[in-house]
Scaffold this motif. Structure first.
Motif, PDB file in Angstrom:
ATOM      1  N   THR A   4       0.838  -1.200   0.000  1.00  0.00           N
ATOM      2  CA  THR A   4       0.000   0.000   0.000  1.00  0.00           C
ATOM      3  C   THR A   4       0.869   1.245   0.000  1.00  0.00           C
ATOM      4  N   GLN A  30       1.757   5.527  -0.016  1.00  0.00           N
ATOM      5  CA  GLN A  30       1.519   6.675   0.857  1.00  0.00           C
ATOM      6  C   GLN A  30       0.157   7.301   0.581  1.00  0.00           C
ATOM      7  N   GLY A  87      -2.532   5.350   0.011  1.00  0.00           N
ATOM      8  CA  GLY A  87      -3.515   4.327   0.333  1.00  0.00           C
ATOM      9  C   GLY A  87      -3.906   3.461  -0.858  1.00  0.00           C
ATOM     10  N   PRO A  92       6.084  -1.502   9.448  1.00  0.00           N
ATOM     11  CA  PRO A  92       4.726  -1.224   8.977  1.00  0.00           C
ATOM     12  C   PRO A  92       3.720  -0.951  10.091  1.00  0.00           C
ATOM     13  N   GLU A  93       4.023  -1.372  11.317  1.00  0.00           N
ATOM     14  CA  GLU A  93       3.100  -1.089  12.424  1.00  0.00           C
ATOM     15  C   GLU A  93       2.989   0.411  12.672  1.00  0.00           C
ATOM     16  N   ARG A  94       4.069   1.141  12.549  1.00  0.00           N
ATOM     17  CA  ARG A  94       4.051   2.596  12.778  1.00  0.00           C
ATOM     18  C   ARG A  94       3.976   3.390  11.484  1.00  0.00           C
ATOM     19  N   ASP A  95       4.513   2.859  10.410  1.00  0.00           N
ATOM     20  CA  ASP A  95       4.572   3.610   9.146  1.00  0.00           C
ATOM     21  C   ASP A  95       3.307   3.404   8.320  1.00  0.00           C
ATOM     22  N   THR A  96       2.287   4.135   8.702  1.00  0.00           N
ATOM     23  CA  THR A  96       1.015   4.123   7.975  1.00  0.00           C
ATOM     24  C   THR A  96       1.184   4.944   6.691  1.00  0.00           C
ATOM     25  N   ASP A 106      -0.237   7.699   5.874  1.00  0.00           N
ATOM     26  CA  ASP A 106      -0.119   9.125   6.216  1.00  0.00           C
ATOM     27  C   ASP A 106       1.269   9.469   6.745  1.00  0.00           C
ATOM     28  N   THR A 148       3.892   0.403   2.468  1.00  0.00           N
ATOM     29  CA  THR A 148       3.689  -0.295   3.725  1.00  0.00           C
ATOM     30  C   THR A 148       2.675  -1.401   3.477  1.00  0.00           C
ATOM     31  N   ASP A 199       0.614  -5.156   5.503  1.00  0.00           N
ATOM     32  CA  ASP A 199       0.520  -6.107   6.594  1.00  0.00           C
ATOM     33  C   ASP A 199       1.939  -6.508   7.012  1.00  0.00           C
TER      34      ASP A 199
END
Length: 187
Positions: A34, A36, A38, A95-99, A101, A121, A123
């Motif tokens: 995914t 930046q 979305g 990927p847990e923090r790097d959404t 946005d 980013t 899963d």
């Protein structure tokens, strides 16, 4: 922090003095992650272009910002080829923090031209598997940082993995020249 692991590929760099063509390592592993924005992005979406794939994370205070800044400076030197014939992909190892946005803000902070540079980013298990296929090992530390192999891969327009640079101290002019060399090969 970058771990000093070597990719499982037979070649990590090249010696241009002996051969004007860059080596072919093998087919670049495909992925779908995914962006930046979305949007789902796959490596095969970039067929016909030269692609540099790097692994980083936005909370890094060590080598990741240096690598991103180096890539941004090369982006500028590629002129009109950037975004039309040459693209960059930066894949987070956090990927847990790097959404999306967070990645978008990071890209903007470095002056990344998002017409030719995707920050990806997804899963955590999928991101980990993509990294593994490229030779990147990532491990969370107790303080939340991510130790990882710092590896930048060049992929030709046919989807073949050609060169991998280990670390952040590779020659930026050589990097730019290798990108343009792969572009010239495809003509």
């Amino acid at each position: 922090m970058a771990l000093a692991f070597l990719a499982p590929w037979p070649a990590l760099a090249h010696d241009a003095a002996h051969d004007l063509r860059l080596p072919t390592i093998g087919a670049a592993p495909d992925f779908t992650l995914t962006s930046q924005d979305g949007v789902r992005v796959s490596l095969h979406d970039f067929r016909g272009k030269v692609v540099a794939v790097a692994f980083m994370y936005t909370y890094c205070t060590d080598v990741c910002p240096m690598l991103t800044a180096h890539m941004a400076s090369v982006q500028e030197k590629l002129g009109s080829a950037f975004g039309s014939k040459i693209d960059f992909i930066s894949i987070t190892v956090d990927p847990e923090r790097d959404t999306p946005d967070v990645l978008k803000e990071y890209a903007q902070n470095f002056g990344a031209d998002l017409k030719g540079w995707s920050f990806l980013t997804g899963d955590p298990a999928v991101v980990h598997e993509v990294g593994r296929k490229y030779g990147v090992i990532a491990k969370k530390t107790a303080d939340g940082d991510v130790d990882h192999t710092l590896l930048t891969s060049l992929i030709d327009p046919k989807g073949m993995l050609r060169v991998q640079y280990l670390g952040v101290r590779f020659d930026l002019e050589e990097f730019r020249g290798d990108l343009l060399s792969l572009l010239d090969e495809s003509k």
